[in-house]
Design a protein around this motif. Structure first.
Motif, PDB file in Angstrom:
ATOM      1  N   GLU A   2       0.776  -1.185  -0.317  1.00 16.91           N
ATOM      2  CA  GLU A   2      -0.122   0.061   0.000  1.00 16.91           C
ATOM      3  C   GLU A   2       0.386   0.866  -0.101  1.00 16.91           C
ATOM      4  OE1 GLU A   2      -3.128  -0.046   0.213  1.00 16.91           O
ATOM      5  OE2 GLU A   2      -3.284  -2.230  -0.448  1.00 16.91           O
ATOM      6  N   ALA A   3       0.414   1.959  -1.038  1.00 16.42           N
ATOM      7  CA  ALA A   3       1.398   3.368  -0.670  1.00 16.42           C
ATOM      8  C   ALA A   3       0.526   4.611  -0.097  1.00 16.42           C
ATOM      9  CB  ALA A   3       1.112   3.774  -2.382  1.00 16.42           C
ATOM     10  N   ARG A   4       0.897   4.990   1.280  1.00 18.07           N
ATOM     11  CA  ARG A   4       0.592   5.916   1.905  1.00 18.07           C
ATOM     12  C   ARG A   4       1.535   7.426   1.738  1.00 18.07           C
ATOM     13  NH1 ARG A   4       2.274   7.711   6.997  1.00 18.07           N
ATOM     14  NH2 ARG A   4       5.080   6.196   6.767  1.00 18.07           N
ATOM     15  N   TYR A   5       0.431   8.060   1.810  1.00 21.94           N
ATOM     16  CA  TYR A   5       1.079   9.504   1.363  1.00 21.94           C
ATOM     17  C   TYR A   5       1.626  10.561   2.464  1.00 21.94           C
ATOM     18  CZ  TYR A   5       0.816  14.969  -0.199  1.00 21.94           C
ATOM     19  OH  TYR A   5       1.059  15.913  -0.055  1.00 21.94           O
ATOM     20  N   LEU A   6       2.658  11.008   2.267  1.00 17.69           N
ATOM     21  CA  LEU A   6       3.591  11.167   3.662  1.00 17.69           C
ATOM     22  C   LEU A   6       3.719  12.873   3.058  1.00 17.69           C
ATOM     23  CD1 LEU A   6       7.069   9.478   2.700  1.00 17.69           C
ATOM     24  CD2 LEU A   6       5.015   9.509   4.328  1.00 17.69           C
ATOM     25  N   GLY A   7       3.282  13.425   1.757  1.00 13.72           N
ATOM     26  CA  GLY A   7       3.680  14.973   1.837  1.00 13.72           C
ATOM     27  C   GLY A   7       3.863  14.897   0.090  1.00 13.72           C
ATOM     28  N   LEU A   8       3.995  16.762   0.319  1.00 11.15           N
ATOM     29  CA  LEU A   8       4.507  17.512  -1.179  1.00 11.15           C
ATOM     30  C   LEU A   8       5.925  17.122  -0.869  1.00 11.15           C
ATOM     31  CD1 LEU A   8       1.914  20.377  -1.469  1.00 11.15           C
ATOM     32  CD2 LEU A   8       2.165  18.526  -2.523  1.00 11.15           C
ATOM     33  N   SER A   9       6.976  17.684  -2.469  1.00 13.46           N
ATOM     34  CA  SER A   9       7.784  18.017  -2.533  1.00 13.46           C
ATOM     35  C   SER A   9       7.815  19.257  -3.018  1.00 13.46           C
ATOM     36  CB  SER A   9       9.053  17.336  -3.018  1.00 13.46           C
ATOM     37  OG  SER A   9      10.096  17.560  -3.747  1.00 13.46           O
ATOM     38  N   VAL A  10       8.895  20.409  -3.268  1.00 19.31           N
ATOM     39  CA  VAL A  10       8.476  21.288  -4.437  1.00 19.31           C
ATOM     40  C   VAL A  10      10.235  21.964  -4.023  1.00 19.31           C
ATOM     41  CG1 VAL A  10       7.989  23.563  -4.524  1.00 19.31           C
ATOM     42  CG2 VAL A  10       6.077  22.272  -3.431  1.00 19.31           C
ATOM     43  N   TYR A  20      12.899  14.916  -0.135  1.00 17.19           N
ATOM     44  CA  TYR A  20      11.507  13.548   0.683  1.00 17.19           C
ATOM     45  C   TYR A  20      13.119  13.948   1.637  1.00 17.19           C
ATOM     46  CZ  TYR A  20      12.159  10.001   4.752  1.00 17.19           C
ATOM     47  OH  TYR A  20      12.040   8.990   5.774  1.00 17.19           O
ATOM     48  N   VAL A  21      15.098  14.289   1.864  1.00 20.34           N
ATOM     49  CA  VAL A  21      14.818  14.925   3.019  1.00 20.34           C
ATOM     50  C   VAL A  21      15.129  15.986   3.336  1.00 20.34           C
ATOM     51  CG1 VAL A  21      17.636  16.037   3.445  1.00 20.34           C
ATOM     52  CG2 VAL A  21      16.896  13.655   1.944  1.00 20.34           C
ATOM     53  N   ALA A  22      13.509  16.816   2.154  1.00 22.59           N
ATOM     54  CA  ALA A  22      13.354  18.592   2.423  1.00 22.59           C
ATOM     55  C   ALA A  22      12.121  18.194   3.516  1.00 22.59           C
ATOM     56  CB  ALA A  22      13.223  19.329   1.539  1.00 22.59           C
ATOM     57  N   LEU A  23      11.896  17.029   3.457  1.00 22.35           N
ATOM     58  CA  LEU A  23      10.400  16.847   4.258  1.00 22.35           C
ATOM     59  C   LEU A  23      10.616  16.712   5.885  1.00 22.35           C
ATOM     60  CD1 LEU A  23       7.387  14.751   3.155  1.00 22.35           C
ATOM     61  CD2 LEU A  23       8.433  13.895   5.448  1.00 22.35           C
ATOM     62  N   ARG A  24      11.576  15.803   5.576  1.00 21.66           N
ATOM     63  CA  ARG A  24      11.788  15.674   6.933  1.00 21.66           C
ATOM     64  C   ARG A  24      12.785  16.078   7.929  1.00 21.66           C
ATOM     65  NH1 ARG A  24      10.319  11.710  10.146  1.00 21.66           N
ATOM     66  NH2 ARG A  24      12.339  11.209  10.626  1.00 21.66           N
ATOM     67  N   LEU A  25      13.702  17.622   6.733  1.00 26.77           N
ATOM     68  CA  LEU A  25      13.859  18.594   7.827  1.00 26.77           C
ATOM     69  C   LEU A  25      13.045  19.072   7.869  1.00 26.77           C
ATOM     70  CD1 LEU A  25      17.165  19.400   5.229  1.00 26.77           C
ATOM     71  CD2 LEU A  25      17.198  18.827   7.661  1.00 26.77           C
ATOM     72  N   ALA A  26      11.816  19.365   7.751  1.00 23.02           N
ATOM     73  CA  ALA A  26      10.991  20.414   8.006  1.00 23.02           C
ATOM     74  C   ALA A  26      10.521  19.497   9.073  1.00 23.02           C
ATOM     75  CB  ALA A  26       9.826  20.090   6.462  1.00 23.02           C
ATOM     76  N   ALA A  27      10.156  18.556   9.259  1.00 24.84           N
ATOM     77  CA  ALA A  27       9.649  17.999  10.435  1.00 24.84           C
ATOM     78  C   ALA A  27      10.472  17.609  11.572  1.00 24.84           C
ATOM     79  CB  ALA A  27       9.043  16.044   9.916  1.00 24.84           C
ATOM     80  N   GLU A  28      11.572  17.262  11.304  1.00 19.81           N
ATOM     81  CA  GLU A  28      12.871  17.170  12.165  1.00 19.81           C
ATOM     82  C   GLU A  28      13.343  18.254  12.661  1.00 19.81           C
ATOM     83  OE1 GLU A  28      12.238  14.672  13.944  1.00 19.81           O
ATOM     84  OE2 GLU A  28      11.286  13.410  12.915  1.00 19.81           O
ATOM     85  N   VAL A  29      13.799  19.586  12.236  1.00 20.35           N
ATOM     86  CA  VAL A  29      15.301  19.927  12.245  1.00 20.35           C
ATOM     87  C   VAL A  29      14.271  21.618  11.853  1.00 20.35           C
ATOM     88  CG1 VAL A  29      17.453  21.295  11.165  1.00 20.35           C
ATOM     89  CG2 VAL A  29      16.283  18.384  11.286  1.00 20.35           C
ATOM     90  N   LEU A  30      13.956  22.659  11.548  1.00 21.81           N
ATOM     91  CA  LEU A  30      13.036  23.370  10.944  1.00 21.81           C
ATOM     92  C   LEU A  30      12.106  24.277  12.092  1.00 21.81           C
ATOM     93  CD1 LEU A  30      13.691  25.985   8.853  1.00 21.81           C
ATOM     94  CD2 LEU A  30      11.853  25.107   8.044  1.00 21.81           C
ATOM     95  N   ALA A  31      11.916  24.947  12.758  1.00 22.13           N
ATOM     96  CA  ALA A  31      10.819  25.643  13.920  1.00 22.13           C
ATOM     97  C   ALA A  31       9.962  25.350  12.714  1.00 22.13           C
ATOM     98  CB  ALA A  31      11.920  27.158  13.976  1.00 22.13           C
ATOM     99  N   PRO A  32       9.008  24.856  13.544  1.00 22.84           N
ATOM    100  CA  PRO A  32       6.718  25.502  13.482  1.00 22.84           C
ATOM    101  C   PRO A  32       7.375  26.525  12.528  1.00 22.84           C
ATOM    102  CG  PRO A  32       7.114  23.821  15.045  1.00 22.84           C
ATOM    103  CD  PRO A  32       8.829  24.385  14.503  1.00 22.84           C
ATOM    104  N   GLY A  33       6.295  26.725  11.292  1.00 19.11           N
ATOM    105  CA  GLY A  33       5.291  28.093  10.836  1.00 19.11           C
ATOM    106  C   GLY A  33       6.481  28.787   9.816  1.00 19.11           C
ATOM    107  N   LEU A  34       8.146  27.832   9.914  1.00 12.21           N
ATOM    108  CA  LEU A  34       9.037  29.519   9.361  1.00 12.21           C
ATOM    109  C   LEU A  34       9.434  28.337   7.856  1.00 12.21           C
ATOM    110  CD1 LEU A  34      11.407  28.875  11.607  1.00 12.21           C
ATOM    111  CD2 LEU A  34      10.165  30.829  10.868  1.00 12.21           C
ATOM    112  N   VAL A  35       9.752  28.758   6.795  1.00 11.10           N
ATOM    113  CA  VAL A  35      10.480  28.561   5.618  1.00 11.10           C
ATOM    114  C   VAL A  35      11.577  28.155   5.503  1.00 11.10           C
ATOM    115  CG1 VAL A  35       9.453  28.654   3.015  1.00 11.10           C
ATOM    116  CG2 VAL A  35       8.101  29.075   5.417  1.00 11.10           C
TER     117      VAL A  35
END
Length: 378
Positions: free
Chosen positions: A220-228, A309-324
């Motif tokens: 099964e394919a589970r959606y993780l998120g976007l990559s821009v 995917y690296v960017a997705l994980r950085l958003a989840a694990e490293v970047l402060a919430p609400g920032l870009v």
């Protein structure tokens, strides 16, 4: 169960060669060495990674500052599952040499199925299936087995993107408008001789790059998120936007593209059907959105981790919430750096870290004594 990660960015080249003794280019090997520490940021607590000699003082400072319970592999495979960037024969050999049980690794038949699914024709199959389900799905292109067929497809499309069956990060992609016809035909003939075919896709004007990330688990394919992400004029990857799903959707809207839920849902369902249990792990589906239109095209499918995917994980694990933020890979003026007690400025530069999150500045994601820098900037 904890995982043993292995960053192997030349995996698509290894799939093309289909040789356990494949030797990548010097540039690819350098990228692998410089990025071996990426799992520090993308892994889960208790995970390990096959390291290429990361500076210990830098590594421990990063683990402490960001609370990362991910460490270099110590030679003990007990209790670890393999989790490579992507699967190929050289990757399996690396895990065997590390002491991983063959029972935990794909056999030849499964490796061949994953190799076949990694061929760019899978993107064509996905696009054809999507067109039966969703409106405004653009034609994905043609697989040509002779240079005459390929040139006929280029002429039919007027302007086309000619792609190697296996390649990554924009390498192996040629815009037909940038190469004289005779040179393009010779290039195509060489690709077909080496890889058996070539993909020809119609050029999409006013295109916006983005990706849909999934994880295959149990068929099964589970959606993780976007990559821009962005590329240069040679279509080589230049960087990714790092942000939450909502902020990434806002960014795409600013670029003139809306994320279609029907496409997200249908893509996941079709990946489950196309891939099934032949592959477990991250799948990146690169899309082209047309500014001001609902139309989208399937550019390619990657049965491996991606920089998105690296960017997705950085958003989840490293970047402060609400920032870009922005994740970039580029050359670095590497200099010997071996202090036993590095200063804060040597370690973090202008990066501001609070509560184990990057709040401002630029954070280098690998040690500063390496010639290629992986950076996250707010």
């Amino acid at each position: 169960m904890p995982k043993l990660h292995y960053f192997y960015p030349e995996n698509d080249g290894a799939l093309a060669a289909d040789n356990p003794g494949y030797t990548a280019s010097k540039a690819a090997v350098t990228l692998r060495r410089c990025g071996s520490v990426l799992p520090l940021w993308t892994g889960d607590a208790g995970d390990r990674f096959i390291d290429a000699g990361t500076n210990v003082a830098w590594l421990e400072a990063m683990r402490d500052a960001f609370g990362r319970d991910v460490a270099p592999f110590d030679g003990d495979c007990d209790g670890l599952l393999p989790s490579p960037w992507g699967w190929s024969r050289p990757v399996r050999r690396t895990y065997l040499e590390a002491g991983m049980s063959p029972d935990l690794l794909p056999d030849d038949a499964r490796l061949e199925r994953m190799r076949a699914l990694s061929h760019r024709r899978t993107a064509l199959r996905l696009a054809e299936a999507l067109r039966e389900t969703c409106a405004d799905i653009l034609l994905a292109g043609t697989e040509a087995f002779t240079s005459a067929e390929a040139m006929e497809a280029v002429a039919h499309y007027g302007r086309a993107m000619v792609k190697l069956p296996w390649s990554s990060s924009g390498r192996g992609v040629t815009d037909s408008d940038t190469v004289p016809a005779a040179d393009l035909e010779r290039k195509i003939a060489g690709t077909i001789r080496r890889q058996g075919s070539v993909m020809v896709q119609p050029f999409v004007a006013e295109a916006v790059d983005f990706g849909l990330l999934y994880e295959m688990c149990g068929g099964e394919a589970r959606y993780l998120g976007l990559s821009v992400f962005d590329h240069d004029r040679h279509y080589t990857y230049t960087g990714s936007v790092v942000a939450s799903e909502g902020l990434l959707r806002d960014e795409l809207a600013r670029r003139g593209v809306a994320v279609r839920e029907d496409v997200v849902e249908a893509t996941g369902r079709l990946l489950s059907s196309l891939i099934g249990t032949d592959y477990e792990g991250v799948v990146g589906v690169d899309m082209l959105g047309c500014r001001g239109s609902r139309a989208v095209a399937v550019a390619e499918i990657n049965l491996r981790r991606t920089m998105g995917y690296v960017a997705l994980r950085l958003a989840a694990e490293v970047l402060a919430p609400g920032l870009v933020g922005r994740y970039v890979i580029g050359p670095s003026a590497a200099t010997p750096w071996t202090p036993s007690a590095p200063t804060h400025d040597q370690l973090f530069g202008d990066a501001v870290v609070r509560a184990s999150r990057l709040c401002a500045g630029t954070l280098r994601l690998n040690a500063p004594d390496l010639p290629i820098a992986f950076t996250l900037t707010v």
